[in-house]
Design a protein around this motif. Structure first.
Motif, PDB file in Angstrom:
ATOM      1  N   ALA A   1       5.037 -13.976  -4.250  1.00  0.00           N
ATOM      2  CA  ALA A   1       5.905 -13.105  -5.041  1.00  0.00           C
ATOM      3  C   ALA A   1       5.514 -11.645  -4.855  1.00  0.00           C
ATOM      4  O   ALA A   1       6.367 -10.763  -4.697  1.00  0.00           O
ATOM      5  N   LEU A   2       4.207 -11.355  -4.871  1.00  0.00           N
ATOM      6  CA  LEU A   2       3.744  -9.993  -4.643  1.00  0.00           C
ATOM      7  C   LEU A   2       4.110  -9.526  -3.243  1.00  0.00           C
ATOM      8  O   LEU A   2       4.547  -8.386  -3.041  1.00  0.00           O
ATOM      9  N   GLU A   3       3.955 -10.400  -2.269  1.00  0.00           N
ATOM     10  CA  GLU A   3       4.328 -10.063  -0.894  1.00  0.00           C
ATOM     11  C   GLU A   3       5.816  -9.755  -0.793  1.00  0.00           C
ATOM     12  O   GLU A   3       6.232  -8.803  -0.102  1.00  0.00           O
ATOM     13  N   THR A   4       6.648 -10.525  -1.501  1.00  0.00           N
ATOM     14  CA  THR A   4       8.092 -10.290  -1.509  1.00  0.00           C
ATOM     15  C   THR A   4       8.416  -8.933  -2.120  1.00  0.00           C
ATOM     16  O   THR A   4       9.262  -8.186  -1.604  1.00  0.00           O
ATOM     17  N   ALA A   5       7.756  -8.600  -3.231  1.00  0.00           N
ATOM     18  CA  ALA A   5       7.984  -7.303  -3.869  1.00  0.00           C
ATOM     19  C   ALA A   5       7.599  -6.167  -2.931  1.00  0.00           C
ATOM     20  O   ALA A   5       8.315  -5.164  -2.798  1.00  0.00           O
ATOM     21  N   TRP A   6       6.464  -6.309  -2.263  1.00  0.00           N
ATOM     22  CA  TRP A   6       5.995  -5.285  -1.330  1.00  0.00           C
ATOM     23  C   TRP A   6       7.013  -5.101  -0.196  1.00  0.00           C
ATOM     24  O   TRP A   6       7.372  -3.971   0.170  1.00  0.00           O
ATOM     25  N   GLN A   7       7.472  -6.225   0.347  1.00  0.00           N
ATOM     26  CA  GLN A   7       8.414  -6.181   1.458  1.00  0.00           C
ATOM     27  C   GLN A   7       9.727  -5.540   1.034  1.00  0.00           C
ATOM     28  O   GLN A   7      10.310  -4.721   1.766  1.00  0.00           O
ATOM     29  N   THR A   8      10.205  -5.884  -0.154  1.00  0.00           N
ATOM     30  CA  THR A   8      11.480  -5.343  -0.637  1.00  0.00           C
ATOM     31  C   THR A   8      11.399  -3.836  -0.862  1.00  0.00           C
ATOM     32  O   THR A   8      12.342  -3.099  -0.548  1.00  0.00           O
ATOM     33  N   LEU A   9      10.288  -3.364  -1.406  1.00  0.00           N
ATOM     34  CA  LEU A   9      10.182  -1.961  -1.810  1.00  0.00           C
ATOM     35  C   LEU A   9       9.659  -1.040  -0.714  1.00  0.00           C
ATOM     36  O   LEU A   9       9.901   0.170  -0.768  1.00  0.00           O
ATOM     37  N   THR A  10       8.935  -1.582   0.271  1.00  0.00           N
ATOM     38  CA  THR A  10       8.361  -0.728   1.315  1.00  0.00           C
ATOM     39  C   THR A  10       8.797  -1.098   2.721  1.00  0.00           C
ATOM     40  O   THR A  10       8.567  -0.325   3.651  1.00  0.00           O
ATOM     41  N   GLY A  11       9.376  -2.288   2.887  1.00  0.00           N
ATOM     42  CA  GLY A  11       9.748  -2.741   4.218  1.00  0.00           C
ATOM     43  C   GLY A  11       8.619  -3.395   4.977  1.00  0.00           C
ATOM     44  O   GLY A  11       8.776  -3.724   6.163  1.00  0.00           O
ATOM     45  N   ALA A  12       7.470  -3.589   4.340  1.00  0.00           N
ATOM     46  CA  ALA A  12       6.320  -4.204   5.007  1.00  0.00           C
ATOM     47  C   ALA A  12       5.518  -4.995   3.990  1.00  0.00           C
ATOM     48  O   ALA A  12       5.621  -4.780   2.780  1.00  0.00           O
ATOM     49  N   ALA A  13       4.715  -5.923   4.479  1.00  0.00           N
ATOM     50  CA  ALA A  13       3.846  -6.724   3.613  1.00  0.00           C
ATOM     51  C   ALA A  13       2.580  -5.938   3.279  1.00  0.00           C
ATOM     52  O   ALA A  13       2.285  -4.912   3.909  1.00  0.00           O
ATOM     53  N   PRO A  14       1.808  -6.371   2.292  1.00  0.00           N
ATOM     54  CA  PRO A  14       0.488  -5.749   2.078  1.00  0.00           C
ATOM     55  C   PRO A  14      -0.361  -5.879   3.336  1.00  0.00           C
ATOM     56  O   PRO A  14      -0.161  -6.783   4.148  1.00  0.00           O
TER      57      PRO A  14
END
Length: 473
Positions: free
Chosen positions: A278-291
């Motif tokens: 879920a955190l990875e999805t949020a990161w991807q949605t908001l920044t275009g990349a994973a942590p």
């Protein structure tokens, strides 16, 4: 004040390199270990500590040296070893001794040291009849605690950003167990990392800032402080009120901003569970990349892996697990993730903070799409998105910063069902939620504002009270 010197080396400091470093004080000093070998101390002949050497940490995440040391050392290429050397206030020579230990490590292994002018390879003689004031700490306290009283552990630090390092995490746990306060004393101009600021939340823990005008003040609240009965406590005026330091309120508000996304997801506790998605999805949605990295302390040192952090949380269960994640340096982003066992399975509470410059627009419009994705496939319980005026680099300065302002709130399908769909769709406010997911059992997304009107806090309070009243029926 205790001085820190940090060696950044491309090669691991092995036993011989560490011995060469520890010989910086000549043959008259002794070596001791503590905390299961995690700390090596260089001591006087009668056992009084002069220098503490933390266990080397392999950092495999780009940008961590720059984030925490302010770009004062060359950026290491590829993975590097981070070795902290702390000099006590026992003797004036202790600071030079710490610099010599770090300088010898970088001479043997390559790399660089922070601060750049601290490293050397000289032998630093320690006079046997010098006035040594330090004493070995008692009660199992960490050797890098500078002052230990019945109520408080005081740690003195001076570096660009004070981070939630492994040794500070250990001290924080120890103070909690012994019912002491942790108080970190710094000179002016120092900042806290976001994870450390979160960990210090709540009295009696404090960030104590030296100030030429008032002496000391709390870097998070602004209260002028005095050393009273073995701890730093607020000074009072004639009417008994706390006094706010001028240095805390003086700086003008910044035009940079931070977007804060806090959400909870709940998952079934089975062998197929992978946390962090879920955190990875949020990161991807908001920044275009994973942590890019994760860890349990700073510097964040492990390449991002949802499966590895799941394994750690599973090994620690049923105890809770607190984790950190960091993004690409081009888009400042930090997250805290707390994993706990709950009646319905496993809960993951994430708070993701992203930094934006004055000419960058935070992706507020992406909040609804993120809520929809988390509600559909990640067991979203609730999500709050807020915006604040604060530094792009996410570091916390020792002056007032306005609190975040709510942008949107999402209630997951389970919460909507408990509150009642009809009740949740009609709050006593001039807003109507957007349903997300199946019409029969939707999540509801409430758009509150654009992050500029502090009055939305009142709206949020009224909304959550309305939803809770439905759940209580």
């Amino acid at each position: 004040m205790t001085k820190d010197v940090i060696a950044l080396t491309p090669k691991m400091p092995d036993t011989w390199a560490l011995l060469a470093g520890l010989y910086a004080g000549g043959p008259g000093l002794t070596v001791d270990t503590g905390h299961d070998g995690a700390v090596v101390q260089l001591c006087t002949a009668d056992g009084r500590p002069l220098v503490s050497l933390e266990a080397p940490l392999l950092v495999q995440v780009p940008g961590e040296a720059e984030r925490l040391l302010g770009g004062q050392v060359p950026s290491p290429e590829g993975p590097f070893w981070w070795t902290e050397v702390r000099a006590s206030t026992a003797l004036p020579e202790a600071e030079r001794l710490a610099g010599s230990v770090a300088g010898r490590l970088t001479m043997l292994l390559g790399g660089s040291a922070w601060p750049p002018d601290a490293a050397s390879t000289e032998v630093v003689p320690v006079a046997e009849d010098g006035e040594v004031t330090a004493r070995p700490v008692s009660g199992g306290a960490h050797p890098t605690v500078d002052v230990l009283t019945e109520s408080t552990a005081v740690v003195m630090c001076d570096r660009p950003v004070i981070a939630l390092s492994a040794w500070l995490s250990h001290i924080l746990r120890a103070t909690t167990e012994s019912r002491r306060a942790l108080q970190i004393v710094t000179p002016p101009g120092v900042r806290l990392s976001l994870p450390l600021r979160t960990a210090l939340t709540g009295v009696p823990n404090r960030w104590v800032v030296k100030d030429p005008d008032c002496g000391y003040y709390d870097g998070l609240s602004g209260a002028v402080l005095r050393w009273q009965d073995g701890t730093f406590a607020p000074a009072r005026d004639a009417s008994g009120q706390a006094v706010v330091a001028e240095a805390f309120s003086a700086p003008a508000p910044t035009s940079e901003r931070q977007l804060i996304v806090a959400f909870r997801t709940v998952h079934n506790a089975d062998e197929n569970l992978v946390l962090g998605r879920a955190l990875e999805t949020a990161w991807q949605t908001l920044t275009g990349a994973a942590p890019v990295g994760w860890g349990t302390a700073e510097p964040v040192n492990l390449p991002w892996s949802a499966r590895q952090l799941t394994d750690l949380a599973r090994d620690r269960a049923p105890e809770p697990t607190q984790l950190l994640a960091v993004g690409d340096p081009a888009r400042p982003a930090l997250a805290g993730l707390r994993v706990t066992r709950v009646e319905r399975g496993v809960a993951a509470d994430a708070t993701l903070t992203l930094g934006y410059g004055a000419d960058e627009a935070p992706p507020l419009a992406a909040a609804q799409e993120l809520a929809k994705t988390l509600a559909a496939g990640h067991g979203l319980t609730n999500m709050l998105v807020s915006l604040r005026r604060a530094r792009r680099d996410l570091a916390i300065p020792a002056h007032f910063e306005a609190p975040p302002i709510p942008v949107s709130y999402t209630l997951g399908a389970d919460g909507v069902r408990r509150a009642g769909l009809a009740h949740a769709q009609r709050p006593p406010l001039a807003l109507r939620p957007t349903p997300l997911g199946p019409a029969a059992e939707p999540a509801l997304h409430y758009a509150l504002g654009d992050g500029t009107d502090a009055g939305t806090w009142t709206m949020l309070e009224q909304l959550t009270a309305h939803l809770e009243s439905g759940s209580a029926r």
